[in-house]
Motif scaffolding. Structure first.
Motif, PDB file in Angstrom:
ATOM      1  N   GLY A  29      -8.975  -7.904   1.400  1.00  0.00           N
ATOM      2  CA  GLY A  29      -9.924  -6.800   1.562  1.00  0.00           C
ATOM      3  C   GLY A  29     -10.389  -6.242   0.231  1.00  0.00           C
ATOM      4  N   VAL A  30      -9.448  -6.072  -0.705  1.00  0.00           N
ATOM      5  CA  VAL A  30      -9.805  -5.554  -2.033  1.00  0.00           C
ATOM      6  C   VAL A  30     -10.711  -6.546  -2.758  1.00  0.00           C
ATOM      7  CG1 VAL A  30      -8.885  -4.944  -4.307  1.00  0.00           C
ATOM      8  CG2 VAL A  30      -7.735  -4.130  -2.247  1.00  0.00           C
ATOM      9  N   SER A  31     -10.375  -7.838  -2.690  1.00  0.00           N
ATOM     10  CA  SER A  31     -11.182  -8.824  -3.411  1.00  0.00           C
ATOM     11  C   SER A  31     -12.566  -8.987  -2.793  1.00  0.00           C
ATOM     12  CB  SER A  31     -10.461 -10.168  -3.467  1.00  0.00           C
ATOM     13  OG  SER A  31     -10.311 -10.716  -2.182  1.00  0.00           O
ATOM     14  N   LEU A  32     -12.677  -8.882  -1.474  1.00  0.00           N
ATOM     15  CA  LEU A  32     -14.008  -8.948  -0.857  1.00  0.00           C
ATOM     16  C   LEU A  32     -14.871  -7.763  -1.276  1.00  0.00           C
ATOM     17  CD1 LEU A  32     -13.167 -10.232   2.732  1.00  0.00           C
ATOM     18  CD2 LEU A  32     -14.429 -11.444   0.940  1.00  0.00           C
ATOM     19  N   GLY A 100       9.139   2.306  -6.075  1.00  0.00           N
ATOM     20  CA  GLY A 100       7.887   2.327  -5.333  1.00  0.00           C
ATOM     21  C   GLY A 100       6.778   3.027  -6.089  1.00  0.00           C
ATOM     22  N   THR A 101       7.127   4.062  -6.856  1.00  0.00           N
ATOM     23  CA  THR A 101       6.140   4.767  -7.664  1.00  0.00           C
ATOM     24  C   THR A 101       5.548   3.842  -8.722  1.00  0.00           C
ATOM     25  OG1 THR A 101       7.412   6.778  -7.333  1.00  0.00           O
ATOM     26  CG2 THR A 101       5.757   6.823  -9.068  1.00  0.00           C
ATOM     27  N   HIS A 102       6.403   3.038  -9.349  1.00  0.00           N
ATOM     28  CA  HIS A 102       5.928   2.065 -10.336  1.00  0.00           C
ATOM     29  C   HIS A 102       5.016   1.030  -9.685  1.00  0.00           C
ATOM     30  CE1 HIS A 102       8.282   3.207 -13.876  1.00  0.00           C
ATOM     31  NE2 HIS A 102       9.255   3.529 -13.038  1.00  0.00           N
ATOM     32  N   MET A 103       5.386   0.589  -8.486  1.00  0.00           N
ATOM     33  CA  MET A 103       4.583  -0.413  -7.801  1.00  0.00           C
ATOM     34  C   MET A 103       3.208   0.142  -7.434  1.00  0.00           C
ATOM     35  SD  MET A 103       5.411  -2.568  -4.439  1.00  0.00           S
ATOM     36  CE  MET A 103       4.092  -3.360  -3.571  1.00  0.00           C
ATOM     37  N   VAL A 107      -0.400  -1.322  -8.520  1.00  0.00           N
ATOM     38  CA  VAL A 107      -1.406  -1.708  -7.530  1.00  0.00           C
ATOM     39  C   VAL A 107      -2.712  -0.972  -7.798  1.00  0.00           C
ATOM     40  CG1 VAL A 107      -2.013  -1.529  -5.082  1.00  0.00           C
ATOM     41  CG2 VAL A 107       0.214  -2.409  -5.742  1.00  0.00           C
ATOM     42  N   ARG A 108      -2.623   0.319  -8.108  1.00  0.00           N
ATOM     43  CA  ARG A 108      -3.847   1.085  -8.408  1.00  0.00           C
ATOM     44  C   ARG A 108      -4.550   0.544  -9.644  1.00  0.00           C
ATOM     45  NH1 ARG A 108      -1.780   7.169  -7.139  1.00  0.00           N
ATOM     46  NH2 ARG A 108      -2.054   7.027  -4.887  1.00  0.00           N
ATOM     47  N   GLN A 109      -3.785   0.165 -10.668  1.00  0.00           N
ATOM     48  CA  GLN A 109      -4.395  -0.382 -11.876  1.00  0.00           C
ATOM     49  C   GLN A 109      -5.092  -1.706 -11.580  1.00  0.00           C
ATOM     50  OE1 GLN A 109      -1.658  -1.161 -15.051  1.00  0.00           O
ATOM     51  NE2 GLN A 109      -3.248  -1.896 -16.423  1.00  0.00           N
ATOM     52  N   LEU A 110      -4.428  -2.579 -10.829  1.00  0.00           N
ATOM     53  CA  LEU A 110      -5.034  -3.864 -10.497  1.00  0.00           C
ATOM     54  C   LEU A 110      -6.255  -3.683  -9.598  1.00  0.00           C
ATOM     55  CD1 LEU A 110      -4.941  -6.892 -10.817  1.00  0.00           C
ATOM     56  CD2 LEU A 110      -3.313  -6.988  -8.936  1.00  0.00           C
ATOM     57  N   THR A 117     -13.625  -0.063 -11.170  1.00  0.00           N
ATOM     58  CA  THR A 117     -13.706   1.387 -11.016  1.00  0.00           C
ATOM     59  C   THR A 117     -14.031   2.097 -12.314  1.00  0.00           C
ATOM     60  OG1 THR A 117     -11.984   1.145  -9.360  1.00  0.00           O
ATOM     61  CG2 THR A 117     -12.498   3.363 -10.037  1.00  0.00           C
ATOM     62  N   HIS A 118     -13.531   1.601 -13.429  1.00  0.00           N
ATOM     63  CA  HIS A 118     -13.677   2.318 -14.698  1.00  0.00           C
ATOM     64  C   HIS A 118     -14.581   1.585 -15.689  1.00  0.00           C
ATOM     65  CE1 HIS A 118     -10.565   4.964 -13.322  1.00  0.00           C
ATOM     66  NE2 HIS A 118      -9.786   3.942 -13.083  1.00  0.00           N
ATOM     67  N   GLN A 119     -15.512   0.795 -15.214  1.00  0.00           N
ATOM     68  CA  GLN A 119     -16.377   0.051 -16.120  1.00  0.00           C
ATOM     69  C   GLN A 119     -17.341   0.944 -16.877  1.00  0.00           C
ATOM     70  OE1 GLN A 119     -18.276  -3.001 -13.846  1.00  0.00           O
ATOM     71  NE2 GLN A 119     -16.603  -4.438 -14.189  1.00  0.00           N
ATOM     72  N   GLY A 120     -17.878   1.972 -16.228  1.00  0.00           N
ATOM     73  CA  GLY A 120     -18.906   2.792 -16.854  1.00  0.00           C
ATOM     74  C   GLY A 120     -18.391   3.900 -17.748  1.00  0.00           C
ATOM     75  N   CYS A 121     -17.070   4.085 -17.804  1.00  0.00           N
ATOM     76  CA  CYS A 121     -16.567   5.236 -18.544  1.00  0.00           C
ATOM     77  C   CYS A 121     -15.793   4.835 -19.784  1.00  0.00           C
ATOM     78  CB  CYS A 121     -15.702   6.107 -17.639  1.00  0.00           C
ATOM     79  SG  CYS A 121     -14.284   5.228 -16.980  1.00  0.00           S
ATOM     80  N   GLY A 122     -15.799   3.560 -20.148  1.00  0.00           N
ATOM     81  CA  GLY A 122     -15.141   3.138 -21.372  1.00  0.00           C
ATOM     82  C   GLY A 122     -13.625   3.231 -21.324  1.00  0.00           C
TER      83      GLY A 122
END
Length: 134
Positions: A29-32, A100-103, A107-110, A117-122
């Motif tokens: 779902g994320v990759s699509l 779980g917090t580390h995981m 996951v959020r970073q990946l 998500t952060h392409q436009g903000c450098g």
């Protein structure tokens, strides 16, 4: 005597495969979504599809091999892997936070990388609002 043990082991294997299926379908779902945004390519979609479909087909094969019948030993085995993962999730890491917090942070970073998500903000940090990001 061996049949309940074999069915329990098949349940543990099926539970692990079910967790892998859910994980693969989540990343599908994320990759699509990333593909629709143009922030990731077809290889990412293909790999996440394989990560969801292969374990699903193995679970179906195990259930077919068992004849579609499941008993108590199999059911307890199916719960084995999710309970093990929950225990690992709640384990404390050396920094005092739960594993779980580390995981979730990873996951959020990946997800941010795949979804762009952060392409436009450098490469924004945590101190500003993300209204202008992706």
């Amino acid at each position: 005597m061996m049949h309940p043990l074999i069915e329990f082991v098949l349940g543990v294997v099926s539970g692990g495969l079910a967790v892998s299926t859910a994980w693969g379908l989540f990343w599908l779902g994320v990759s699509l979504k990333g593909r629709a945004r143009g922030t990731c390519g077809w290889p990412v979609v293909l790999k996440s599809t394989v990560a969801g479909v292969v374990p699903l087909s193995l679970v179906v094969a195990v259930l077919w091999w068992m004849g579609g019948r499941a008993n108590l030993a199999f059911g307890i085995g199916v719960l084995g892997m999710p309970i093990l993962l929950l225990g690992l999730w709640l384990r404390r890491m050396p920094d005092g936070r739960r594993a779980g917090t580390h995981m979730v942070a990873g996951v959020r970073q990946l997800m941010g990388e795949i979804l762009g998500t952060h392409q436009g903000c450098g490469g924004c940090d945590h101190e500003h609002k993300h209204e202008t990001c992706g």
